[in-house]
Design a protein around this motif. Structure first.
Motif, short mmCIF file in Angstrom:
data_model
loop_
_atom_site.label_atom_id
_atom_site.label_comp_id
_atom_site.label_asym_id
_atom_site.label_seq_id
_atom_site.Cartn_x
_atom_site.Cartn_y
_atom_site.Cartn_z
N TRP A 230 0.76 -1.19 -0.01
CA TRP A 230 -0.14 0.00 -0.14
C TRP A 230 0.91 1.12 0.31
N HIS B 236 -6.59 -1.02 -6.62
CA HIS B 236 -6.99 -1.11 -5.37
C HIS B 236 -6.76 0.31 -4.83
N GLU C 243 -7.48 2.45 -0.91
CA GLU C 243 -8.08 2.72 0.42
C GLU C 243 -8.01 4.27 0.85
N ASN C 244 -9.06 4.59 1.71
CA ASN C 244 -9.05 6.00 1.93
C ASN C 244 -8.94 6.15 3.51
N ARG D 109 -5.87 0.65 9.81
CA ARG D 109 -7.24 1.48 9.77
C ARG D 109 -7.89 1.64 11.05
#
Length: 413
Positions: A43, A139, A141-142, A163
């Motif tokens: 990521w 992909h 993600e926030n 997260r």
């Protein structure tokens, strides 16, 4: 990719507690391995939600040879796609940022909606199936306003763990309710790992960062107790404990979380700022009169958040400074810095951009010089790995150990 016996040997003989051997900073072959093993498999933090506040707003980022298009759709969701038309491969969006109603290829006008579905493709015949030619997803993600992408077919699943741990720390600062007041990109003529190593220690801070150390406690980043610094460390820890009680009473977590060796490695801690500081500015006072979120007091310290392999962030009561590192070649690295303030803060009234950016503009330029010194030194025939300080560079060792560990897993060492 095929890994040579020489590279395999370099990975296998890495000595803990020492800097990496020169080829890790110089070799284009190892750089290619880094892109495949690190930047295409993990990521990667690339943007902030504040950069795409409205439907159709987009940013692009070049990562490991691919252009990624990050856009907000009509339902206000953040999406990411390969920035490539499904017709003949033309680049779709050719600016760093912008706004669109639909995504239209500049070559033959194939048109995609903001979910990536192909809506219009002229002259393709009755047998053409638009549904089979949607944009290729990436992909995304926030995390509380920080946007991460992963190019892997199956991204690391432990993002959910980060997260869960980080949202209580980050959400009170309301990054989603911010705007970008300034962005500065610099190209450092050094390997990306040297950029990250430099960030992971403050051994060099007092001698090199007079602006930053106005508000930054030297002992706050990786220092271990010694006889020489015991008095200073004691005073610092008393200050931290006193402030932590105040912050916890305000539902602002402060305790350190360090998981830098996880696949999706990260670290966070809220620390007091020096000189009764409110923010990372030249006078340690807030740079913006309009505080973030629902904050009503300014002296909330500085919340630091680091992620492996490429980002660090400082969250304060009045503004946020967000840093992304994007490798360009073995010897060049993009360092992108964004300063975010409350979306309703007024430039020239609530904040002055020069004052807002002064500390980190100076610090980034100083760090660029240090990284470039290190890159040139690594190219010398006299270079050999040197020992990390056990008192000030423990977090550098954790970065290097994480990096070597990821390479070793890739090659099955």
């Amino acid at each position: 990719m095929k890994v040579t016996a020489e590279i395999r040997a370099l990975i296998e003989r890495r000595q803990a507690g020492y800097s990496l051997e020169a080829p890790f900073y110089l070799s284009e072959e190892i750089f290619a391995l880094d892109m495949e093993t690190i930047f295409r498999q993990h990521w990667i933090e690339v943007a902030t939600e504040a950069e795409i506040p409205e439907p159709g707003d987009y940013v692009t980022v070049d990562l490991a040879g691919d252009s990624i298009l990050i856009v907000r759709d009509d339902d206000m969701q953040v999406r990411a796609f390969h920035n490539v038309c499904r017709h003949r491969g033309a680049r779709l969006c050719n600016e760093d940022k912008g706004s669109v109603g639909n995504i239209v290829c500049p070559y033959h006008s194939w048109t995609y909606n903001l979910t990536g579905a192909l809506m219009f493709a002229e002259h393709m015949g009755e047998q053409f199936d638009r549904c089979k030619h949607s944009l290729k997803n990436v992909h995304v993600e926030n995390l509380a306003g920080l946007i991460f992408v992963c190019l892997a077919e199956e991204p690391p699943a432990d993002f959910a763990d980060m997260r869960a741990e980080m949202e209580p720390y980050l959400l009170p600062h309301d990054l989603a309710g911010c705007k970008v007041a300034a962005q500065v990109d610099i190209i450092e003529k050094g390997n990306w790992k040297l950029v990250m190593e430099n960030n992971r220690e403050c051994y060099h801070c007092v001698a090199n960062h007079p602006e930053l150390t106005i508000s930054l406690y030297e002992y706050g980043f990786g220092y271990a107790r010694t006889d020489a610094n015991a008095e200073g460390m004691d005073a610092f820890e008393r200050t931290c404990n006193e402030r932590a009680k105040q912050w916890e009473a305000m539902d602002l977590p402060s305790v350190e979380i360090e998981k830098l060796l996880d696949v999706t490695g990260f670290r966070t801690q809220r620390l007091p700022l020096d000189r009764c500081g409110e923010s990372q500015t030249l006078d340690a006072k807030v740079a913006s009169k309009k505080l973030l979120g629902e904050f009503r007091t300014a002296d909330l310290g500085g919340l630091s958040f680091w992620t492996q392999p490429n980002s660090w962030h400082h969250f304060m009561s009045d503004h946020i400074v967000s840093f992304s590192v994007i490798p360009l070649s073995a010897g060049e690295t993009l360092v992108r810095t964004r300063w975010l303030v409350h979306k309703d803060a007024r430039e020239g009234i609530d904040y002055d951009v020069e004052n807002l950016t002064a500390v980190w503009n100076a610090t980034n330029n100083q760090d660029r010089t240090l990284v470039e010194y290190s890159q040139r030194g690594a190219a010398s025939s006299a270079y050999e790995p040197g020992p990390y300080s056990p008192y000030t560079e423990g977090l550098v060792e954790k970065f290097s150990a994480w990096y070597i560990g990821r390479l070793a897993r890739q090659i099955g060492a």
